[in-house]
Design a protein around this motif. Structure first.
Motif, PDB file in Angstrom:
ATOM      1  N   ARG A  88      10.573  39.994  53.723  1.00 29.23           N
ATOM      2  CA  ARG A  88      10.362  41.066  52.879  1.00 29.23           C
ATOM      3  C   ARG A  88      11.677  42.028  52.813  1.00 29.23           C
ATOM      4  NH1 ARG A  88       6.072  45.803  52.022  1.00 29.23           N
ATOM      5  NH2 ARG A  88       7.371  47.074  53.468  1.00 29.23           N
ATOM      6  N   HIS A 131       7.553  44.457  61.228  1.00 29.42           N
ATOM      7  CA  HIS A 131       8.859  44.732  61.777  1.00 29.42           C
ATOM      8  C   HIS A 131       9.366  43.736  62.756  1.00 29.42           C
ATOM      9  CE1 HIS A 131       8.837  49.209  60.315  1.00 29.42           C
ATOM     10  NE2 HIS A 131       8.488  48.446  59.448  1.00 29.42           N
ATOM     11  N   HIS A 183       0.710  46.187  56.373  1.00 27.26           N
ATOM     12  CA  HIS A 183       1.857  46.223  57.204  1.00 27.26           C
ATOM     13  C   HIS A 183       1.227  46.851  58.719  1.00 27.26           C
ATOM     14  CE1 HIS A 183       5.140  48.429  59.057  1.00 27.26           C
ATOM     15  NE2 HIS A 183       5.773  48.278  58.083  1.00 27.26           N
ATOM     16  N   TRP A 222       8.434  53.003  55.683  1.00 25.80           N
ATOM     17  CA  TRP A 222       7.011  52.488  55.945  1.00 25.80           C
ATOM     18  C   TRP A 222       7.158  52.100  57.496  1.00 25.80           C
ATOM     19  CZ3 TRP A 222       5.957  49.131  51.276  1.00 25.80           C
ATOM     20  CH2 TRP A 222       5.690  49.835  50.140  1.00 25.80           C
ATOM     21  N   GLU A 250      10.243  41.957  58.049  1.00 25.42           N
ATOM     22  CA  GLU A 250      10.848  42.914  57.218  1.00 25.42           C
ATOM     23  C   GLU A 250      12.344  43.102  57.694  1.00 25.42           C
ATOM     24  OE1 GLU A 250       8.518  46.563  55.255  1.00 25.42           O
ATOM     25  OE2 GLU A 250       9.372  47.290  57.027  1.00 25.42           O
TER      26      GLU A 250
HETATM   27 ZN   LIG Z   1       8.026  48.707  57.650  1.00 23.93          ZN
END
Ligand SMILES: [Zn+2]
Length: 181
Positions: A174, A105, A65, A181, A140
């Motif tokens: 995702r 992100h 991530h 997260w 994401e």
């Molecule tokens: Zn995330």
């Protein structure tokens, strides 16, 4: 597959046994401190130790991530450039470690949504071009709070569509995580 985010405390090679201990077949890690700009590279010794540890487990899918500080959609040229350089380093660590996915992100557009999507996509294209390889970049979904891009699949599709075609095959999506997260 079922998995979780696991700690790399002690080194990335410590993550696979932690995933294995909870019966995970997939795992996500940070490859650096996610709340700091400081970058690092994964040297050969680290990569070998990571692979050796991973081979001893049933973990079949690996992901990193990216840092929380990165904003590839920022209208501020300095912050956006810093974000791109940090993101390139994230991608390079994933390639070095042989991770299958990098979860990212989408950025915050701050001023105008359409131009933010364009900035986000161009930055992704630049990073993928600079770091050739096989890691799939997974955008994401976000809650869409504030000016965050990516609250809908349509918006993620718009980002992906604006990435140059030659790089688009390395992109995925995702779904929402079960933890913040
Ligand atoms: Zn995330």
């Amino acid at each position: 597959m079922l998995g979780a985010h696991v700690s790399i405390a002690g080194g990335t090679h410590e993550a696979p046994p932690r995933a294995s201990a909870i019966g995970a077949t997939a795992m996500q890690i940070f490859t650096k401190m996610a709340t700091r700009w400081a970058e690092r590279a994964c040297e050969d010794d680290e990569c070998r130790a990571f692979h050796a540890a991973l081979r001893k487990t049933g973990v079949r899918a690996t992901a990193a991530h990216d840092s929380y500080l990165i904003n590839l959609a920022s209208p501020d040229p300095t912050l956006r450039r810093r974000s791109i350089e940090s993101f390139v380093a994230e991608l390079a660590r994933c390639e070095a470690l042989g991770l299958r996915f990098l979860v990212s992100h989408p950025g915050n557009y701050l001023n105008d949504r359409a131009s933010g999507i364009q900035r986000n996509a161009e930055a992704i294209g630049e990073a993928l071009e600079r770091v050739p390889g096989r890691t799939v970049l997974c955008l994401e979904t976000t809650s869409g709070s504030g000016t965050a891009i990516g609250a809908t699949f349509e918006e993620l599709a718009a980002v992906i569509a604006a990435v140059p075609g030659s790089q688009r095959r390395r992109l995925g999506v995702r779904g929402p995580p079960t933890a913040p997260w």
